[in-house]
Scaffold this motif. Structure first.
Motif, PDB file in Angstrom:
ATOM      1  N   LEU A   1     -63.324  -1.273  30.752  1.00  0.00           N
ATOM      2  CA  LEU A   1     -63.904  -0.513  29.633  1.00  0.00           C
ATOM      3  C   LEU A   1     -65.415  -0.725  29.502  1.00  0.00           C
ATOM      4  CD1 LEU A   1     -61.306  -0.700  26.720  1.00  0.00           C
ATOM      5  CD2 LEU A   1     -61.746   1.124  28.371  1.00  0.00           C
ATOM      6  N   ILE A   2     -65.878  -1.977  29.677  1.00  0.00           N
ATOM      7  CA  ILE A   2     -67.306  -2.245  29.477  1.00  0.00           C
ATOM      8  C   ILE A   2     -68.166  -1.463  30.489  1.00  0.00           C
ATOM      9  CG2 ILE A   2     -69.103  -4.015  29.433  1.00  0.00           C
ATOM     10  CD1 ILE A   2     -67.026  -5.949  28.362  1.00  0.00           C
ATOM     11  N   PRO A   3     -67.847  -1.536  31.810  1.00  0.00           N
ATOM     12  CA  PRO A   3     -68.672  -0.743  32.726  1.00  0.00           C
ATOM     13  C   PRO A   3     -68.528   0.756  32.487  1.00  0.00           C
ATOM     14  CG  PRO A   3     -66.872  -1.829  33.888  1.00  0.00           C
ATOM     15  CD  PRO A   3     -66.910  -2.406  32.525  1.00  0.00           C
ATOM     16  N   LEU A   4     -67.348   1.185  32.049  1.00  0.00           N
ATOM     17  CA  LEU A   4     -67.154   2.610  31.763  1.00  0.00           C
ATOM     18  C   LEU A   4     -68.098   3.034  30.628  1.00  0.00           C
ATOM     19  CD1 LEU A   4     -65.206   4.812  32.820  1.00  0.00           C
ATOM     20  CD2 LEU A   4     -63.854   4.429  30.748  1.00  0.00           C
ATOM     21  N   GLY A   5     -68.141   2.182  29.586  1.00  0.00           N
ATOM     22  CA  GLY A   5     -69.039   2.481  28.462  1.00  0.00           C
ATOM     23  C   GLY A   5     -70.488   2.514  28.907  1.00  0.00           C
ATOM     24  N   GLY A   6     -70.876   1.545  29.728  1.00  0.00           N
ATOM     25  CA  GLY A   6     -72.254   1.484  30.214  1.00  0.00           C
ATOM     26  C   GLY A   6     -72.585   2.697  31.062  1.00  0.00           C
ATOM     27  N   TRP A   7     -71.604   3.113  31.850  1.00  0.00           N
ATOM     28  CA  TRP A   7     -71.810   4.255  32.740  1.00  0.00           C
ATOM     29  C   TRP A   7     -71.978   5.540  31.922  1.00  0.00           C
ATOM     30  CZ3 TRP A   7     -67.868   8.079  33.941  1.00  0.00           C
ATOM     31  CH2 TRP A   7     -68.278   8.990  34.923  1.00  0.00           C
TER      32      TRP A   7
ATOM     33  N   GLY B   1     -74.386  -6.816  34.441  1.00  0.00           N
ATOM     34  CA  GLY B   1     -74.690  -7.891  33.488  1.00  0.00           C
ATOM     35  C   GLY B   1     -73.823  -7.826  32.250  1.00  0.00           C
ATOM     36  N   THR B   2     -73.741  -6.620  31.642  1.00  0.00           N
ATOM     37  CA  THR B   2     -72.957  -6.502  30.409  1.00  0.00           C
ATOM     38  C   THR B   2     -71.470  -6.715  30.701  1.00  0.00           C
ATOM     39  OG1 THR B   2     -72.935  -4.120  30.729  1.00  0.00           O
ATOM     40  CG2 THR B   2     -74.522  -4.977  29.154  1.00  0.00           C
TER      41      THR B   2
ATOM     42  N   GLY C   1     -71.025 -10.565  31.246  1.00  0.00           N
ATOM     43  CA  GLY C   1     -71.267 -11.242  29.961  1.00  0.00           C
ATOM     44  C   GLY C   1     -70.207 -10.892  28.932  1.00  0.00           C
ATOM     45  N   GLY C   2     -69.898  -9.591  28.819  1.00  0.00           N
ATOM     46  CA  GLY C   2     -68.934  -9.140  27.808  1.00  0.00           C
ATOM     47  C   GLY C   2     -67.540  -9.672  28.072  1.00  0.00           C
ATOM     48  N   THR C   3     -67.111  -9.632  29.341  1.00  0.00           N
ATOM     49  CA  THR C   3     -65.768 -10.120  29.674  1.00  0.00           C
ATOM     50  C   THR C   3     -65.664 -11.609  29.386  1.00  0.00           C
ATOM     51  OG1 THR C   3     -65.727  -8.474  31.415  1.00  0.00           O
ATOM     52  CG2 THR C   3     -64.002 -10.141  31.474  1.00  0.00           C
ATOM     53  N   LEU C   4     -66.735 -12.334  29.756  1.00  0.00           N
ATOM     54  CA  LEU C   4     -66.755 -13.777  29.520  1.00  0.00           C
ATOM     55  C   LEU C   4     -66.678 -14.075  28.020  1.00  0.00           C
ATOM     56  CD1 LEU C   4     -67.032 -15.918  31.736  1.00  0.00           C
ATOM     57  CD2 LEU C   4     -69.397 -16.234  31.021  1.00  0.00           C
TER      58      LEU C   4
END
Lengths: 111, 317
Positions: free
Chosen positions: B100-106, B117-118, B121-124
């Motif tokens: 979800l995070i890379p999808l949002g960034g994309w 990076g996000t 960082g976000g998953t962690l």
């Protein structure tokens, strides 16, 4: 040659729980205050630290197995503990268990 | 204030109000008797007090002993339940976040470095939060004197894990064959029967036609190797670690073959998009977004396949 740490570990497991029984049994015979009880236990081979014994006495008191009276005859007031009737009953139960274990061990073939 | 006073205060401060006077009198009696005994034995008064208090040990530990408080965060009764829940939640939540995070960034049009990076960082962060809150709840349950049997089911043989079969299933092999066949057909189809044409009738394939000089034939070869390996495995009947290594090589090669044109900006056919007039002013998406999205999906599938085949190969050992 047995590892001393190993012996200590098994000894500790074997002795765990015997301290309460020893306290209740000793205090049933003669009421006493904490510090002298540590001495009496030590004489019988029960090495108990003060930081274990005093909380234990308080716990046994809360469980209704011990009762205490204040001894104010000296400068420092002391709680003199005696085993309550419930404690005496528990001692006889635990003592019977202990004896059964001893008999069972004796019946086993010695290596 | 004497050392004893400070010790008693330190102990009592860790106890509930209603226990304090009781414990204080007992503690002063205990310390006083022990100190007197040492002084009678010839130890100087100051030294005797220090020795006795050192033997009494950490006041916080003593207070815990008086209050019957546990000196651990999660005890043996709850440890396994805590561990299982934590691991289960991490397995469910973290992969979802990692998608979800890379999808949002994309969608926001971030650069790949920002997305990476996000995502990390976000998953962690989510993982750390998850472990923290689960642990906090269990630590509270541990201290709430709730019986473990009220919160967790007792273990029975029904909970034994299934003995998973190490043999290759027909479903797995059929899945691999179907995916490879569909991909091959799609690659050829988009070239031979393009869905858009220029005004003068020239076909416009979806993928850049220059890729047929090397990348697309190489992809077909890689898929051919994977197909052969899957069929050989099915005939052999079980996985081996060599299957896994071959699988890693095939996946890495596949991702690399897609990555090179994506990085160079020549994966999708620019002429096709110019012809159909998309992306237009109504969208923030770019062709590069689509290319990187494709690469991300291919890479995710490859990683999943490597992990999955590792499990199967290890089980078969």
């Amino acid at each position: 040659m047995l590892d001393p740490d190993l012996i200590a570990q098994h000894r500790q497991e074997l002795r765990r729980g015997t301290t309460s029984l020893a306290c209740l049994a000793l205090l049933a015979a003669t009421p006493d205050y904490g510090y002298r009880l540590i001495g009496r236990l030590a004489d019988l081979g029960f090495e108990v630290e003060a930081n274990t014994l005093y909380p234990l006495l308080r716990r046994l008191d809360k469980q209704g197995l011990l009762s205490f009276e204040w001894d104010t005859s000296e400068a420092r007031p002391r709680k003199v503990y005696a085993t309550a009737p419930a404690g005496i009953e528990l001692v006889s139960l635990l003592r019977a268990d202990w004896n059964r274990l001893t008999e069972a061990l004796d019946r086993m073939d010695r290596p | 204030m004497t050392l004893t006073d400070r010790y008693v205060t330190a102990t009592l401060s860790r106890l509930a109000e209603d226990q304090r006077s009781d414990v204080e009198s007992q503690l002063r009696e205990a310390i006083g008797d022990a100190v007197d005994d040492r002084i009678d034995a010839g130890v100087p008064a100051g030294q005797a007090e220090r020795d006795v208090l050192n033997e009494m040990g950490d006041p916080e530990r003593l207070a815990a002993s008086y209050a019957d408080r546990s000196l651990f965060l999660i005890g043996p009764e709850y440890f396994l339940a805590w561990k299982r829940l934590t691991v289960l939640l991490l397995w469910i939540v973290l992969p979802i976040m990692a998608v979800l995070i890379p999808l949002g960034g994309w969608i926001d049009g971030d650069g790949w470095a920002t997305i990476l990076g996000t995502t990390v960082g976000g998953t962690l962060t989510v993982g750390v939060h998850l472990v923290f809150w689960v642990t906090l709840v269990f630590a509270a349950i541990e201290r709430g004197r709730v019986k473990a049997s009220d919160v967790t089911e007792p273990w029975t043989v029904d909970r034994l894990p299934e003995q998973r079969d190490a043999t290759v299933t027909w479903g797995d092999t059929a899945g691999t064959v179907v995916v490879i066949a569909l991909t091959t057909v799609a690659l050829v189809w988009q070239q031979l029967w393009p869905w858009a044409r220029t005004a003068d009738g020239e076909g416009l394939p979806l993928l850049d036609p220059s890729l047929w000089t090397f990348v697309l034939p190489a992809l077909l070869v890689v898929m051919g190797i994977e197909l052969a390996a899957a069929i050989a495995r099915q005939m052999r009947g079980h996985w081996t670690m060599r299957d896994w290594w071959l699988n890693v090589a095939v996946n890495v090669a596949g991702v690399a073959l897609v990555a090179v044109p994506v990085v160079g900006g020549e994966w999708l056919n620019r002429e096709l998009f110019a012809e159909i007039g998309w992306p237009d002013a109504a969208t923030d998406l770019t062709i590069a977004n689509l290319e990187w999205g494709t690469l991300a999906i291919v890479a995710a599938v490859a990683v999943w396949d490597i992990v999955d085949s590792y499990r199967k190969a290890r089980r078969a050992r």
